[in-house]
Write a protein that holds these residues in place. Structure first.
Motif, short mmCIF file in Angstrom:
data_model
loop_
_atom_site.label_atom_id
_atom_site.label_comp_id
_atom_site.label_asym_id
_atom_site.label_seq_id
_atom_site.Cartn_x
_atom_site.Cartn_y
_atom_site.Cartn_z
N LEU A 91 50.80 -56.04 -5.44
CA LEU A 91 51.47 -57.33 -5.59
C LEU A 91 51.10 -57.86 -6.97
CD1 LEU A 91 53.13 -59.58 -4.15
CD2 LEU A 91 50.93 -60.57 -3.49
N SER A 92 52.12 -58.03 -7.83
CA SER A 92 51.86 -58.47 -9.20
C SER A 92 51.45 -59.93 -9.25
CB SER A 92 53.10 -58.25 -10.07
OG SER A 92 54.09 -59.20 -9.74
N ASP A 93 51.01 -60.37 -10.42
CA ASP A 93 50.63 -61.77 -10.61
C ASP A 93 51.84 -62.70 -10.43
OD1 ASP A 93 47.98 -61.14 -11.13
OD2 ASP A 93 48.36 -60.85 -13.27
N LYS A 94 53.05 -62.15 -10.59
CA LYS A 94 54.28 -62.93 -10.42
C LYS A 94 54.85 -62.79 -9.01
CE LYS A 94 55.45 -62.62 -15.27
NZ LYS A 94 56.41 -62.19 -16.27
N SER A 95 54.02 -62.33 -8.07
CA SER A 95 54.37 -62.19 -6.65
C SER A 95 55.48 -61.18 -6.40
CB SER A 95 54.74 -63.55 -6.04
OG SER A 95 53.65 -64.43 -6.13
#
Length: 111
Positions: A91-95
């Motif tokens: 899951l990236s920092d940008k969701s």
């Protein structure tokens, strides 16, 4: 003060009397089971060759997290194109959810 000097002298004397380790003992000290093997060469020098079996699940997660950031959601061992790989879901920092594959032998990351 004199007692401390006497103790140091006795310890130094005892250490000087002990024989140096044999070549076989030195080789055993550097031969780590399952990770390294001692390769015998001609001459007085020895070479230690490290055998890498590949990367672990934790190492794969660390590689992906370093490259993409965010959180690691799941890691699964899979076969892709005849190669053993880890399927890493993150899951990236940008969701945003992403899935990448990490080659177990080389550590190369692919989508």
């Amino acid at each position: 003060m004199k007692l401390t000097g006497a103790i140091i002298f006795v310890v130094a004397l005892l250490l000087s009397l002990t024989p140096p380790p044999s070549q076989a003992a030195a080789e055993r000290a550097y031969d780590v089971p399952h990770r390294a093997s001692l390769e015998r060469n001609a001459g007085p020098y020895r070479t230690i060759r490290v055998q890498q079996k590949g990367i672990s699940r934790d190492e794969a997660a660390s590689l992906v997290k370093r490259r993409y950031g965010g959180k690691i959601l799941a890691i699964k061992e899979v076969q892709k194109n005849g190669k053993s790989m880890y399927r890493v879901k993150g899951l990236s920092d940008k969701s945003q959810v992403y899935v990448v594959y990490v080659d177990k032998q080389s550590g190369r990351i692919s989508r």
